[in-house]
Motif scaffolding. Structure first.
Motif: not given
Lengths: 400, 400
Positions: B290-308
């Motif tokens: 579930m990797i998501s990468i969002v770029k906004d206003n020169g910043y990068t935001y990264l989200t992902f999941t792993v098993v517990e």
């Protein structure tokens, strides 16, 4: 290089296994490579047998060995894990990896050969090799077990193959002249001969199995029996006692309550029936002990003992054979015990039997039968007098 | 000839083993030779691991496999004893006897080859061969284990080698469209494709391990999953559904609460840091989902999941890598669950994703992230909404 064997009660818990690992580490630090032979933890083998009985009254022998062999593998793996954990390079070996080749007599196999090269190879990179006792494989790769005393036998066989000495560790601190439970001040021997220990082991002394002693004698493997968790000096088992040691006439006295006495009174059919009966009992794998034959007034009276568990088969065989010859009466008595004195010194010391019988007689103990060999003398006594008999003999021969 | 596999809960007691023997006997009487692959009894493997932990915090992998492999050997021997007891000629085989050759990746070995000749030979004299699942041996005769789902993998690999079908028996009666614990009226499939089952299995459906399904697909092994102790019809796992069967768009919905969501906000160092981080996580054996990468206003935001279980290593790796690039903030959230719908029909059916999201939205469930493949669509939802989400999706796609 030495072989060490640890019995079931010595490896009964993970905590004990860790203590043994520490003990082995000290031996390694003294410069020795160690081949360790282990039994299954505590009562594991009995528990596995009980498990098998829950799926079958008579488990197929090949499959039972497949089951039982897991017990030692668990111990071997755990001890190897414990050794590596404290920085001792160790590897565990089961019967496949060791190539411990046996006959295909499941539940009671005999060792044919061991691949010593594999062991020596592994000692290039490891200080300790932990080997599963009690088990082997056939040439067809079936798993076998070696029967009673199997782990002792594995250990001595490996020591014979590696041409080195073998240390047997258990919860008994060595070979005693008599059972310390009966006589707390029982003498512990520093040395004893293979022959004496074989007689004592087969009489119920729990230090090392007589089958293992037999192999040790055959290949002249130096044995040392001692306590796992104490530093107390144990017992060396040798071919002949050191010359400087005063040779006692009697080295030990044991008793065995697991006896049943049979009397056939009278025996029908004369000598032919006797031979027939002995053959039939032997072919049913029944070992007779303390055989006495008395002839009186044309009648023959026969007495012998067997171990308790064989009683039912004895009754069957006697019935089957003697019914062909005529009327007979079979009398059973399980209120007997066998008391045995052992010593290689007996051979050259006449009068030992006389002292033995006199000591018992003085205590008013009935003598119900007797048998002797070159190094031992046994007598049957009433079961309730067994401990008293042991004390009387021990006192007569200074065993405490 | 067929292969049957029985899991740990099916062989948890001697009584269950006897029942399985009766079941196998019926198959034999119908004229089949059966190769039975068994797991360790009940929780045995976990108990053996606990035993190892009592002697070492980090048991040496080779020795741990030596220990764990005993579990399946106990089951195999007991089942063979039970079969012989009811008159079915059977023999048990461990990894040595089967010559189940694997890589030497202890605790997680891969199967290289199996000696089918030995198996076929034994079928000359036996109707059943009981094989220890989960384990193999290396070319150097070390024992290995196959990791999670190992017994399923053993069974399918043997079926592939023997070119026959494989039946997987467990306490689950087949492949359900959703968890009957959440939706008691969940549909059970009569057929499902390898691809769909792989997605469902890796999402937590406990019928058969995805690794085994992968091998089944590769060698086109017909799989059948059913309940051990009921006659209820199970599920066939095939390459493509039979043509006469109406092809549903969504075959199943699962949820996985064993998820932890990480957000790095913001990511320092640009794309080079991202690549560096992904490489470092991969080389630490951490699977991102579930990797998501969002770029906004020169910043990068990264989200992902792993098993517990991987959380701690993730924190370490992120810290180690990103500290080289600049300031960053790592936010963790373990109050999420992943809900996934699977179906090969999706590929040719546009609008499935829209229906999936609409169904969740209608229930007022927040969508916290999403990922899709050709045959599945997953979304993250709040953990407390996971069951409601499964019910909503099941309703939308008629899975109950």
């Amino acid at each position: 290089m030495i072989v060490q064997k640890y019995g079931g009660s010595s490896v009964a818990t993970p905590e004990k296994i860790k203590k043994i690992a520490e003990k082995i580490k000290k031996t390694v630090e003294s410069g020795e490579k160690v081949c360790v032979v282990v039994s299954a933890m505590g009562k594991t083998t009995d528990e596995l047998i009980a498990l098998a009985k829950r799926v079958s009254d008579s488990p197929k022998p090949r499959e039972l060995d497949m089951l039982l062999s897991t017990g030692e593998q668990v111990t071997a793996a755990l001890l190897s894990i414990a050794l590596n954990d404290i920085g001792v390079p160790a590897v565990s070996f089961n019967a496949f990896q060791l190539e411990m080749i046996t006959t295909s007599d499941f539940n009671n196999a005999r060792i044919i050969d061991i691949n010593a090269e594999r062991l020596l190879d592994e000692f290039q990179t490891n200080d300790v090799i932990v080997v599963t006792g009690f088990q082997g494989i056939t040439n067809l790769k079936d798993i076998t077990t070696l029967g009673r005393g199997g782990s002792d036998t594995s250990a001595v066989a490996i020591a014979a193959k590696l041409n080195t000495k073998c240390e047997i560790y258990s919860d008994v601190a060595g070979v005693f002249a008599c059972d310390p439970k009966i006589i707390p001040s029982a003498k512990k021997h520093e040395y004893i001969t293979y022959d004496e220990l074989m007689e004592l082991a087969s009489m119920g002394a729990k230090v090392v199995h007589s089958r293992a002693v037999e192999i040790a004698k055959k290949f002249n493997v130096a044995l040392y029996c001692a306590s796992t968790f104490s530093e107390e000096r144990g017992t060396y088992v040798v071919n002949a006692l050191p010359e400087w040691l005063e040779q006692p006439v009697v080295m030990g006295v044991t008793m065995d309550k697991n006896q049943r006495k049979f009397t056939i009174s009278p025996m029908p059919g004369g000598q032919r029936a006797q031979v027939h009966l002995f053959e039939a009992l032997a072919s049913n794998n029944i070992n007779l002990d303390m055989i006495s034959i008395v002839k009186d007034n044309g009648y023959t009276y026969l007495t012998f003992t067997v171990v308790e568990g064989a009683s039912e088969r004895v009754r069957e065989v006697v019935e089957e054979v003697l019914s062909q010859y005529g009327e007979h009466r079979l009398i059973e008595d399980d209120e007997v015990a066998k008391v045995t004195a052992v010593g290689v010194g007996m051979e050259s010391s006449p009068g030992v039997a006389a002292r033995f019988f006199a000591a018992l007689d003085k205590e008013g103990i009935s003598l119900l039968g007797t048998s002797t060999s070159e190094i031992k003398i046994s007598t049957l006594v009433p079961k309730y007098d067994a401990e008293r008999a042991v004390r009387a003999v021990a006192k007569e021969f200074n065993l405490a």
